[in-house]
Write an enzyme that holds these catalytic residues in place. Structure first.
Site, short mmCIF file in Angstrom:
data_model
loop_
_atom_site.label_atom_id
_atom_site.label_comp_id
_atom_site.label_asym_id
_atom_site.label_seq_id
_atom_site.Cartn_x
_atom_site.Cartn_y
_atom_site.Cartn_z
N SER A 1 0.80 -1.24 0.00
CA SER A 1 0.00 0.00 0.00
C SER A 1 0.83 1.28 0.00
CB SER A 1 -0.93 0.02 1.21
OG SER A 1 -1.95 -0.92 1.03
N TYR B 1 -4.81 3.85 8.09
CA TYR B 1 -6.16 3.30 8.22
C TYR B 1 -6.76 3.60 9.59
CZ TYR B 1 -3.77 1.05 4.45
OH TYR B 1 -3.00 0.84 3.35
N VAL C 1 1.40 -3.80 3.78
CA VAL C 1 1.38 -5.10 4.46
C VAL C 1 2.64 -5.94 4.18
CG1 VAL C 1 -1.13 -5.33 4.79
CG2 VAL C 1 -0.09 -6.19 2.68
N LYS D 1 0.34 3.46 -2.93
CA LYS D 1 -0.88 4.25 -3.16
C LYS D 1 -0.60 5.75 -3.18
CE LYS D 1 -3.88 0.67 -1.23
NZ LYS D 1 -4.41 0.10 0.01
N TYR E 1 -3.76 -2.45 -10.32
CA TYR E 1 -3.67 -2.29 -8.85
C TYR E 1 -2.75 -3.35 -8.22
CZ TYR E 1 -5.03 -2.45 -3.95
OH TYR E 1 -4.99 -2.49 -2.57
O1 DON Z 1 -4.86 -4.88 -1.65
C1 DON Z 1 -4.31 -5.36 -0.67
O2 DON Z 1 -4.94 -5.88 0.25
C2 DON Z 1 -2.80 -5.30 -0.60
N1 DON Z 1 -2.25 -5.41 -1.94
C3 DON Z 1 -2.32 -4.01 -0.01
C4 DON Z 1 -2.84 -3.79 1.38
C5 DON Z 1 -1.92 -2.99 2.23
O3 DON Z 1 -0.72 -2.93 2.04
C6 DON Z 1 -2.52 -2.37 3.42
N2 DON Z 1 -1.49 -1.73 4.22
N3 DON Z 1 -1.21 -1.73 5.36
#
Ligand code: DON
Length: 303
Positions: free
Chosen positions: A63, A239, A257, A66, A188
């Site tokens: 993320s 978040y 993540v 983003k 994405y």
């Molecule tokens: O879309 C997802 O769930 C993951 N590719 C990215 C989520 C993420 O990194 C949330 N961050 N803490």
């Protein structure tokens, strides 16, 4: 400021920790990562780089990407972006769906998954070769043509990203997705699967600490855009833990993540941490602790 001494102290304190959280296991390829990795990099206002631990090892930024897609979309469509995605914190986990239903498919902000999917849709509509152009945008800011996607991680997430498919179809049902779901999610999943090291992350995100100019002093964003993107990182970058991060650390930033976190203090420094173990909110456990130590030891934060 003795940044090198401070990073070394944080490193020595962090590697002793037994409680490291858990690696993200909902993306099969991320579940393999060694929980003992720990790295940090910091670039100061003069462009000097300081590192400790596994700062040169690449990992999946997830993320953290983003912020970069948001930046490119801002450059391409300006404030029109705000017709399709909001700028309020969601107070919910990154992959939550209920607000999306209540708010008719307009995601709360561009840093939750739903918001990043709308931003991805904008890039897919605007660009002839979205993946290539996005990669070049980052390579140029970082002055590093070696930065690339890990297609294996992207494929791994494509097989298991059920909540992202659900979000994208819900957004589409409300008319807030121009392209087809598979095309948007292919972009994405690739942006999330960018591989970068802490060193490469600070070389890139320095642009947000340096009023929109990269380390080579080329402009990528104007001051108003940087101000807004930093504000979104502060209020939405973690978040339902954005309040806690502001409270403990006091910097705008973004987590992923894969266990990475990037944070910055305008006109002062940009810092990145990597420790793959996550806390229950999906943010790197040791990374958050390390950044709290950094702003406490340096007495530098936006507050
Ligand atoms: O879309 C997802 O769930 C993951 N590719 C990215 C989520 C993420 O990194 C949330 N961050 N803490």
């Amino acid at each position: 400021m003795n940044y090198q001494g401070i990073l070394s102290d944080i490193y020595n304190e962090s590697v002793k920790k037994q409680e490291r959280g858990e690696v993200a296991n909902y993306i099969p390829d991320l579940a393999q990562i060694d929980l003992n990795k720990f790295g940090m990099a910091l670039v100061d206002e003069k462009g000097t780089l300081y590192t400790c631990g596994d700062a040169k090892e690449q990992f999946s930024v997830q993320s953290i990407s983003k912020v970069l897609t948001l930046s490119l979309a801002f450059r391409l469509v300006g404030d029109d972006l705000l017709q399709r995605v909001g700028v309020e914190p969601s107070g919910d986990p990154f992959n939550h769906l209920s607000l999306l239903e209540q708010e008719q498919g307009k995601p709360r902000n561009p840093l939750i998954n739903a918001g990043a999917i709308v931003v991805a849709d904008i890039l897919v509509s605007q660009l002839k070769n979205p993946k290539e152009t996005f990669l070049e945008f980052i390579q140029n800011i970082a002055n590093d043509p070696s930065i690339t996607f890990d297609t294996k991680v992207a494929q791994s997430e494509k097989k298991t990203g059920f909540r992202n498919y659900a979000a994208a179809y819900l957004i589409k049902s409300f008319g807030n997705l121009e392209n087809d779901v598979d095309t948007v999610l292919d972009f994405y999943f690739h942006q999330c699967a960018l591989r970068m090291s802490c060193e490469q992350l600070v070389n890139t995100y320095y642009v947000f600490a340096n009023r929109g100019k990269c380390l080579q002093n080329n402009p990528y964003l104007d001051l108003a855009q940087v101000k807004r993107i930093n504000a979104i990182m502060l209020t939405c970058g973690f978040y339902d833990e954005a309040g806690e991060f502001a409270f403990e650390v006091g910097l705008p930033g973004k987590s992923g993540v894969g266990g990475g976190i990037v944070a910055l203090l305008p006109d002062k420094f940009c810092v990145a941490t990597w420790s793959p173990g996550l806390n229950p909110k999906g943010n790197s456990k040791l990374g958050m602790e390390a950044l709290e130590k950094l702003t406490t030891k340096t007495r530098l934060s936006i507050f």
